[in-house]
Design a protein around this motif. Structure first.
Motif, PDB file in Angstrom:
ATOM      1  N   GLY A  49       4.203   8.965  -4.871  1.00 12.55           N
ATOM      2  CA  GLY A  49       3.622   8.646  -3.578  1.00 12.55           C
ATOM      3  C   GLY A  49       2.132   8.392  -3.652  1.00 12.55           C
ATOM      4  N   SER A  50       1.400   9.248  -4.359  1.00 10.18           N
ATOM      5  CA  SER A  50      -0.049   9.055  -4.455  1.00 10.18           C
ATOM      6  C   SER A  50      -0.390   7.843  -5.314  1.00 10.18           C
ATOM      7  N   ALA A  51       0.455   7.537  -6.303  1.00 11.79           N
ATOM      8  CA  ALA A  51       0.244   6.324  -7.098  1.00 11.79           C
ATOM      9  C   ALA A  51       0.392   5.078  -6.230  1.00 11.79           C
ATOM     10  N   GLU A  52       1.422   5.063  -5.390  1.00 15.44           N
ATOM     11  CA  GLU A  52       1.631   3.920  -4.487  1.00 15.44           C
ATOM     12  C   GLU A  52       0.457   3.778  -3.519  1.00 15.44           C
ATOM     13  N   TRP A  53       0.011   4.896  -2.969  1.00 14.91           N
ATOM     14  CA  TRP A  53      -1.096   4.844  -2.018  1.00 14.91           C
ATOM     15  C   TRP A  53      -2.389   4.378  -2.699  1.00 14.91           C
ATOM     16  N   PHE A  54      -2.615   4.829  -3.942  1.00 13.58           N
ATOM     17  CA  PHE A  54      -3.815   4.405  -4.668  1.00 13.58           C
ATOM     18  C   PHE A  54      -3.779   2.908  -4.963  1.00 13.58           C
ATOM     19  N   ALA A  55      -2.611   2.404  -5.380  1.00 14.45           N
ATOM     20  CA  ALA A  55      -2.490   0.975  -5.697  1.00 14.45           C
ATOM     21  C   ALA A  55      -2.725   0.110  -4.465  1.00 14.45           C
ATOM     22  N   ARG A  56      -2.339   0.600  -3.297  1.00 14.46           N
ATOM     23  CA  ARG A  56      -2.445  -0.200  -2.072  1.00 14.46           C
ATOM     24  C   ARG A  56      -3.744   0.021  -1.306  1.00 14.46           C
ATOM     25  N   HIS A  57      -4.289   1.243  -1.379  1.00 16.10           N
ATOM     26  CA  HIS A  57      -5.438   1.571  -0.530  1.00 16.10           C
ATOM     27  C   HIS A  57      -6.645   2.082  -1.305  1.00 16.10           C
ATOM     28  N   GLY A  58      -6.481   2.326  -2.607  1.00 20.78           N
ATOM     29  CA  GLY A  58      -7.624   2.743  -3.415  1.00 20.78           C
ATOM     30  C   GLY A  58      -7.959   4.223  -3.342  1.00 20.78           C
ATOM     31  N   THR A  59      -7.110   5.026  -2.711  1.00 21.64           N
ATOM     32  CA  THR A  59      -7.327   6.467  -2.672  1.00 21.64           C
ATOM     33  C   THR A  59      -6.041   7.184  -3.065  1.00 21.64           C
ATOM     34  N   LEU A  60      -6.183   8.362  -3.630  1.00 20.59           N
ATOM     35  CA  LEU A  60      -5.029   9.164  -4.027  1.00 20.59           C
ATOM     36  C   LEU A  60      -4.597  10.033  -2.850  1.00 20.59           C
ATOM     37  N   ALA A  61      -3.505   9.649  -2.205  1.00 18.74           N
ATOM     38  CA  ALA A  61      -3.012  10.383  -1.044  1.00 18.74           C
ATOM     39  C   ALA A  61      -1.508  10.560  -1.159  1.00 18.74           C
ATOM     40  N   VAL A  62      -1.031  11.726  -0.741  1.00 22.35           N
ATOM     41  CA  VAL A  62       0.388  12.077  -0.800  1.00 22.35           C
ATOM     42  C   VAL A  62       1.025  11.769   0.551  1.00 22.35           C
ATOM     43  N   PRO A  63       2.249  11.223   0.576  1.00 18.87           N
ATOM     44  CA  PRO A  63       2.868  10.827   1.846  1.00 18.87           C
ATOM     45  C   PRO A  63       3.442  11.995   2.646  1.00 18.87           C
ATOM     46  N   THR A  64       2.623  12.975   2.915  1.00 22.86           N
ATOM     47  CA  THR A  64       2.993  14.064   3.813  1.00 22.86           C
ATOM     48  C   THR A  64       1.719  14.743   4.275  1.00 22.86           C
ATOM     49  N   ALA A  65       1.827  15.490   5.358  1.00 21.40           N
ATOM     50  CA  ALA A  65       0.682  16.213   5.904  1.00 21.40           C
ATOM     51  C   ALA A  65       1.199  17.371   6.734  1.00 21.40           C
ATOM     52  N   TYR A  66       0.313  18.263   7.098  1.00 24.85           N
ATOM     53  CA  TYR A  66       0.691  19.336   8.001  1.00 24.85           C
ATOM     54  C   TYR A  66       0.994  18.763   9.381  1.00 24.85           C
ATOM     55  N   TRP A  67       1.783  19.486  10.159  1.00 21.78           N
ATOM     56  CA  TRP A  67       2.296  18.943  11.407  1.00 21.78           C
ATOM     57  C   TRP A  67       1.219  18.624  12.423  1.00 21.78           C
ATOM     58  N   TRP A  68       0.085  19.291  12.356  1.00 24.17           N
ATOM     59  CA  TRP A  68      -0.962  19.068  13.357  1.00 24.17           C
ATOM     60  C   TRP A  68      -1.918  17.929  12.982  1.00 24.17           C
ATOM     61  N   GLU A  69      -1.776  17.387  11.774  1.00 25.89           N
ATOM     62  CA  GLU A  69      -2.690  16.338  11.319  1.00 25.89           C
ATOM     63  C   GLU A  69      -2.408  15.023  12.045  1.00 25.89           C
ATOM     64  N   SER A  70      -3.475  14.282  12.362  1.00 22.58           N
ATOM     65  CA  SER A  70      -3.298  12.963  12.981  1.00 22.58           C
ATOM     66  C   SER A  70      -2.831  11.938  11.956  1.00 22.58           C
ATOM     67  N   ASP A  71      -3.271  12.111  10.704  1.00 22.11           N
ATOM     68  CA  ASP A  71      -2.849  11.221   9.615  1.00 22.11           C
ATOM     69  C   ASP A  71      -1.610  11.817   8.958  1.00 22.11           C
ATOM     70  N   SER A  72      -0.619  10.969   8.685  1.00 22.67           N
ATOM     71  CA  SER A  72       0.623  11.465   8.070  1.00 22.67           C
ATOM     72  C   SER A  72       0.528  11.538   6.552  1.00 22.67           C
ATOM     73  N   THR A  73      -0.626  11.234   5.976  1.00 21.64           N
ATOM     74  CA  THR A  73      -0.835  11.425   4.541  1.00 21.64           C
ATOM     75  C   THR A  73      -1.967  12.422   4.340  1.00 21.64           C
ATOM     76  N   SER A  74      -2.050  12.968   3.137  1.00 21.75           N
ATOM     77  CA  SER A  74      -3.122  13.917   2.832  1.00 21.75           C
ATOM     78  C   SER A  74      -3.640  13.646   1.433  1.00 21.75           C
ATOM     79  N   ALA A  75      -4.929  13.893   1.252  1.00 13.58           N
ATOM     80  CA  ALA A  75      -5.551  13.650  -0.046  1.00 13.58           C
ATOM     81  C   ALA A  75      -4.880  14.498  -1.123  1.00 13.58           C
ATOM     82  N   LEU A  76      -4.636  13.882  -2.279  1.00 11.36           N
ATOM     83  CA  LEU A  76      -3.986  14.583  -3.374  1.00 11.36           C
ATOM     84  C   LEU A  76      -4.805  15.790  -3.800  1.00 11.36           C
TER      85      LEU A  76
END
Length: 504
Positions: A49-76
Motif C-alpha cells: 500500500g505505501s509503495a503504491e501511494w509513493f509511486a503515485r503521490h511521492g509520499t509513503l502512506a499506508v491505506p488505513t487510518a484511525y476512525w477519527w482521521e479526516s484522511d483515510s491514509t496515514s504516514a508510514l
C-alpha cells in the motif's frame, strides 16, 4: 601453462557458479510466487500500500487510518521504508503493487544465492558454493518467506551481501556498513547486522586509532539513515495503525518454540514429529563435527574461509542475543517462528555448505559417498516439504490472495456497490486487498464516549461497517457496533459481514 589454465578455469567458475545459482534461485522464486501468489498477510498492506501511494503521490502512506482521521491514509510508521521503496520502482512503471512485490522477491532471491555462492566459492570451492546456496535457500522455513509479500527476502539479500563483504573486504568498513544499514532499513531486526559490522570493523588488526575509525565508518550509514527516517516520522507525525498479534507465553515457551523450529530445519519438516527428535539431535552433532574437522585441518593463517565462517558466526550470535533480549524485555508478542528465525537458517546452511566444500577433497571416496547420501537425503526431504507447501499455495492461494477471498460475491460487491461508501473495518488490510481502497479502523473499545463519537463520524457520509473474523488490531466487536447503531446486514461471506443503513 597448466597452472595458468587452472587459474583461468577457477576464475571462470568463480563467476559462472554464483550466476548459475542465482538463475536457479530466481526461477524457483518465480515459480513459488506464480498466480494466485504471492500470498498476502496483514503486514503486506503496509508494504504494498505505501509503495503504491509513493509511486503515485511521492509520499509513503499506508491505506488505513484511525476512525477519527479526516484522511483515510496515514504516514508510514512502525515499518521501515526499504521494502516499500523497492516495490515502488516497478509500480511507477505501471506494474500492479502485488506483482511489483513479486518482482522484488525474485530479484532478492537471485541476489541472495549469488552473494552466498560467491563468498562460499572463495572459501570452499565450487562444491561449497553450490551446497551453501542450496542448503541456505531450500530450507522450508526460508522458502515460505518467499511466497508472501514481506520484507524478509530483500533483507536476506542485503544480509548475504554484507556477510560476503565482511569476509572478502574486511578493510572496507564503509562498504559492509552501508549494506548492513540498508538491510536494517528493510527489516528492523537486521540491527543485528549493524552491530555485527561495527564489531567486525573494530576487530580487524590495526592500531587503535584505525580500529575506532573503521568502527565509526561501519556504523555511520545506519546512524544517518535511521536518523533521517526517525526525523521524517516526527515531521509527518507518523502513527500508522499496525497489526498486532497475541502473546505467546513466557520466554521459556518462546525458546522452546524456537528449538522446535530449529529441529524442523535440521530435519526438514513442517512440524518436527517426536519420532524425529533423535535424528535432529544427530544432525546437530554432525554439524558440530563439521566445525571440529574444519578447525582441525585449516591452515594457521586467517583466510577467506575463516573470515566467512566468523562473519556468519558473529552475526548469528548477535542476532540470537537481540532476539532473546527483545523477547525478554521489549515485546511479549514476539514469536520465535520461521519468519523470525529464518536468517539463522540461511547462515547455518551457508556455513555447513561451505565447510563441506572445503573438506570435500580431503575425504576418502567412502566419506564422500556418505556425505553425499546425507546431503541428498536432506535436500530431497526439504524439496518434498517445499513442493507440498507451494502446491497448497498454488491451488488455494495464501491469505487475502486466496480464491476464498478474491473470487467471492462479497469481494465483487465491495468493489462495485461498496465503492459508493466510506468504509470502516476491523481489518483494513482485507479491504485494501479486496478493493484497492483505503479504509479506517474501528474504535478500540466499546466505551460509551467512543461509541457516540464514532457514530457521529460514521453518519457524516454514506458509510459501511465491515467486520471480519480476525481483527487487524484490537478493536470493538463490529457486530456489537452494528447492533448498537441499528445497522442492517447488507452482504455476508465466510469471513465477514458488511453492515450499513438501508438505502431509501
Amino acid at each position: 601453462m597448466e597452472s595458468r589454465l587452472h587459474v583461468a578455469a577457477q576464475q571462470t567458475l568463480a563467476r559462472v557458479v554464483p550466476l548459475a545459482m542465482a538463475f536457479v534461485a530466481g526461477l524457483l522464486a518465480f515459480w513459488i510466487t506464480a498466480a494466485p501468489g504471492p500470498g498476502l498477510e496483514p503486514d503486506s498492506m503496509s508494504y504494498a500500500g505505501s509503495a503504491e501511494w509513493f509511486a503515485r503521490h511521492g509520499t509513503l502512506a499506508v491505506p488505513t487510518a484511525y476512525w477519527w482521521e479526516s484522511d483515510s491514509t496515514s504516514a508510514l510508521g512502525s515499518f521501515p521504508p526499504g521494502y516499500p521503496l523497492a516495490i515502488a520502482g516497478p509500480v511507477a512503471l505501471g506494474v500492479a503493487p502485488v506483482q511489483a512485490a513479486r518482482l522484488v522477491i525474485v530479484v532478492a532471491a537471485m541476489l541472495t544465492a549469488w552473494a552466498i555462492a560467491s563468498a562460499a566459492f572463495a572459501a570452499g570451492g565450487s562444491v561449497g558454493a553450490v551446497l551453501a546456496a542450496l542448503l541456505a535457500l531450500l530450507a522450508p522455513g526460508v522458502v515460505t518467506q518467499h511466497w508472501i509479500v514481506l520484507s524478509e527476502p530483500l533483507s536476506y539479500a542485503l544480509l548475504a551481501i554484507t556477510l560476503g563483504l565482511m569476509a572478502a573486504r574486511p578493510e572496507r568498513a564503509w562498504a559492509y556498513g552501508l549494506t548492513a544499514a540498508l538491510a536494517n532499513m528493510v527489516r528492523y531486526a537486521e540491527v543485528a547486522a549493524v552491530a555485527a559490522v561495527v564489531f567486525w570493523a573494530f576487530a580487524q588488526p590495526a592500531g587503535w586509532k584505525i580500529r575506532f575509525k573503521r568502527a565509526i565508518l561501519a556504523g555511520l550509514p545506519a546512524v544517518v539513515l535511521q536518523g533521517v527516517w526517525l526525523a521524517r516520522e516526527r515531521l509527518v507525525e507518523a502513527r500508522t495503525p499496525f497489526a498486532t498479534v497475541g502473546t505467546f507465553g513466557g520466554v521459556a515457551g518462546a525458546v522452546g518454540q524456537g528449538i522446535a523450529r530449529i529441529g524442523a530445519w535440521l530435519v526438514p519438516s513442517a512440524v518436527l514429529p517426536d519420532s524425529m527428535i533423535p535424528l535432529a539431535v544427530l544432525a546437530m552433532l554432525a554439524v558440530l563435527w563439521l566445525v571440529h574437522r574444519t578447525i582441525s585441518v585449516r591452515v594457521p593463517q586467517i583466510g577467506m574461509l575463516e573470515r566467512w565462517l566468523l562473519s556468519i558466526l558473529l552475526f548469528s550470535g548477535v542476532y540470537a542475543g537481540i532476539l532473546l533480549f527483545s523477547r525478554t524485555f521489549v515485546g511479549g508478542e514476539i514469536e520465535f517462528d520461521d519468519r523470525i528465525l529464518s536468517p539463522l537458517y540461511i547462515c547455518g546452511g551457508a556455513a555447513v555448505g561451505t565447510m563441506i566444500g572445503y573438506l570435500w577433497d580431503g575425504w576418502t571416496v567412502r566419506g564422500r559417498w556418505a556425505a553425499g547420501g546425507v546431503l541428498a537425503a536432506w535436500i530431497a526431504a526439504a524439496a518434498v516439504v517445499d513442493v507440498g507447501q507451494v502446491r497448497s499455495l498454488r491451488s488455494d492461494g495464501y491469505g487475502y490472495e486466496g480464491a476464498d477471498w478474491q473470487k467471492t460475491d462479497f469481494a465483487q460487491w465491495l468493489r462495485t456497490v461498496g465503492a459508493r461508501y466510506d468504509i470502516y473495518s476491523n481489518d483494513p488490510a482485507a479491504i485494501y486487498f479486496l478493493t484497492g481502497r483505503p479504509s479506517r479502523m474501528l474504535p478500540e473499545t466499546l466505551a460509551p464516549d467512543s461509541v457516540l463519537r464514532f457514530r457521529a463520524v460514521f453518519d457524516k457520509h454514506p458509510s459501511l461497517l465491515v467486520g471480519f473474523q480476525d481483527d487487524y488490531r484490537q478493536s470493538a466487536a463490529p457486530a456489537v457496533l452494528a447492533r448498537e447503531y441499528g445497522l442492517w446486514k447488507l452482504k455476508e461471506f465466510d469471513y465477514g459481514i458488511a453492515w450499513g443503513v438501508l438505502p431509501r
